[in-house]
Enzyme design. Structure first.
Site, PDB file in Angstrom:
ATOM      1  N   GLN A 131       0.862  -1.188   0.000  1.00  0.00           N
ATOM      2  CA  GLN A 131       0.000   0.000   0.000  1.00  0.00           C
ATOM      3  C   GLN A 131       0.896   1.234   0.000  1.00  0.00           C
ATOM      4  OE1 GLN A 131      -1.661   1.946   3.383  1.00  0.00           O
ATOM      5  NE2 GLN A 131      -1.492   3.425   1.717  1.00  0.00           N
ATOM      6  N   ASP A 241      -1.040  10.464  -3.758  1.00  0.00           N
ATOM      7  CA  ASP A 241       0.167  10.438  -2.929  1.00  0.00           C
ATOM      8  C   ASP A 241       1.189  11.446  -3.470  1.00  0.00           C
ATOM      9  OD1 ASP A 241       2.594   9.768  -1.634  1.00  0.00           O
ATOM     10  OD2 ASP A 241       2.005   7.674  -1.467  1.00  0.00           O
ATOM     11  N   GLY A 268      -4.932   9.671  -0.779  1.00  0.00           N
ATOM     12  CA  GLY A 268      -3.573  10.170  -0.743  1.00  0.00           C
ATOM     13  C   GLY A 268      -2.603   9.102  -0.264  1.00  0.00           C
ATOM     14  N   HIS A 269      -1.566   9.541   0.400  1.00  0.00           N
ATOM     15  CA  HIS A 269      -0.513   8.646   0.901  1.00  0.00           C
ATOM     16  C   HIS A 269      -1.088   7.622   1.873  1.00  0.00           C
ATOM     17  CE1 HIS A 269       3.630   7.563   1.738  1.00  0.00           C
ATOM     18  NE2 HIS A 269       3.508   7.861   3.023  1.00  0.00           N
ATOM     19  N   PHE A 270      -1.901   8.094   2.808  1.00  0.00           N
ATOM     20  CA  PHE A 270      -2.513   7.231   3.814  1.00  0.00           C
ATOM     21  C   PHE A 270      -3.876   6.753   3.306  1.00  0.00           C
ATOM     22  CE2 PHE A 270       0.600   9.522   6.303  1.00  0.00           C
ATOM     23  CZ  PHE A 270       1.040   8.593   7.235  1.00  0.00           C
TER      24      PHE A 270
END
Length: 298
Positions: A131, A241, A268-270
């Site tokens: 991920q 991201d 996004g990133h998370f």
């Protein structure tokens, strides 16, 4: 009567590994096949708390450690904060818990830690979930390329790196590229800020930041491991991201052509923060289909 989903019991424990008091959380049956969850920066195992709840009725044993310099893990004075050493501790952690077979979930920093582990102990890895964890040059955004080019001896670079450890820098990592920021709990990045503010933590994180470029030299070896492993691979990726681009997700298909790749717009990133309802079923299906008796590379 409506059937109720099982809510797991999550236990919070510690174990000593080479003088490091490693904190970890786990759920699921003690004799179940293992999914080792490796967190990213600037967070810790708490990033998986909702996922562990969502996977509550899985027969897998879910184990998520905090690295040295993160979360509730306590490292001794003089510990060397480098990715090789993080991998050493996680490898020792798996030995301490007698984890001789496991699937890996790697996110962000978890990718260079977990892929080091896989390259060292390939016989142990039964499957891989990625991920937003990069292992390909094309997955690096311009921001990430500029970051990996920073050198500590250059005036101003230290201050630039430490800007990521501020409340603003931490919140930026959670919210950038997210279509609906109301889905991002402020509790997580606030907790990260707390841990970043503990004595010695900013210094530890700065050391790791300047060591990040070392990971790029390992990319060919990790890719070679993946080509030879022939294990099931699931890739889930937040399209927004700011560090790791969707090209990095698609690149896994080069070495694992049967990988199941999902890119989520608006994440996004998370990505787990905003798209857990979409990602958790993919992980459930992946774990259900995983054959823990099949050794990597066989």
């Amino acid at each position: 009567m409506t059937a109720r989903r099982t809510i797991p019991t999550i236990r919070h424990r510690t174990v000593d590994v080479d003088g490091v008091r490693v904190a970890y959380r786990e759920s699921g049956p003690a004799d179940g096949p293992v999914l080792l969850l490796l967190h990213g920066f600037p967070t810790a195992s708490h990033q998986f708390a909702r996922l562990m709840d969502a996977l509550g009725d899985t027969p897998h044993r879910l184990i998520a450690p905090d690295y040295p310099g993160f979360g509730h893990t306590e490292a001794p004075t003089g510990f060397t904060y480098a990715f090789d050493r993080l991998a050493d501790i996680v490898e020792g952690f798996t030995d301490a818990l007698s984890l001789d077979r496991y699937a890996l979930y790697v996110f962000d920093f978890g990718a260079p830690v977990g892929l080091r582990l896989a390259a060292r102990r390939p016989d142990r890895v039964t499957g891989l979930i990625v991920q937003n964890g990069n292992a390909y040059e094309e997955g690096l955004s311009d921001t990430a390329r500029a970051f990996t080019a920073l050198r500590r001896e250059v005036p101003g670079n230290e201050e630039q790196v430490r800007g990521l450890f501020t409340p603003q820098g931490t919140r930026f990592q959670y919210e950038t590229g997210v279509a609906d920021t109301s889905l991002v709990s402020p509790d997580h990045w606030t907790l990260d800020v707390h841990h970043l503010g503990l004595p010695g933590r900013a210094d530890a994180q700065a050391d790791l930041a300047f060591d990040y470029a070392s990971n790029l030299t390992h990319y060919p070896a990790w890719q070679a491991w993946l080509r030879g492993a022939r294990i099931p691979v699931l890739v889930v990726w937040g399209a927004g991201d700011p560090f790791f681009t969707p090209a990095g997700a698609k690149a896994y298909l080069r070495d694992a052509p049967d990988a199941d790749v999902h890119i989520f717009e608006g994440a996004g990133h998370f990505a787990l923060e905003t798209h857990l309802p979409e990602i958790a079923p993919l992980i459930e299906d992946f774990l259900r289909d995983l054959r823990p008796s099949s050794p990597a590379g066989v």
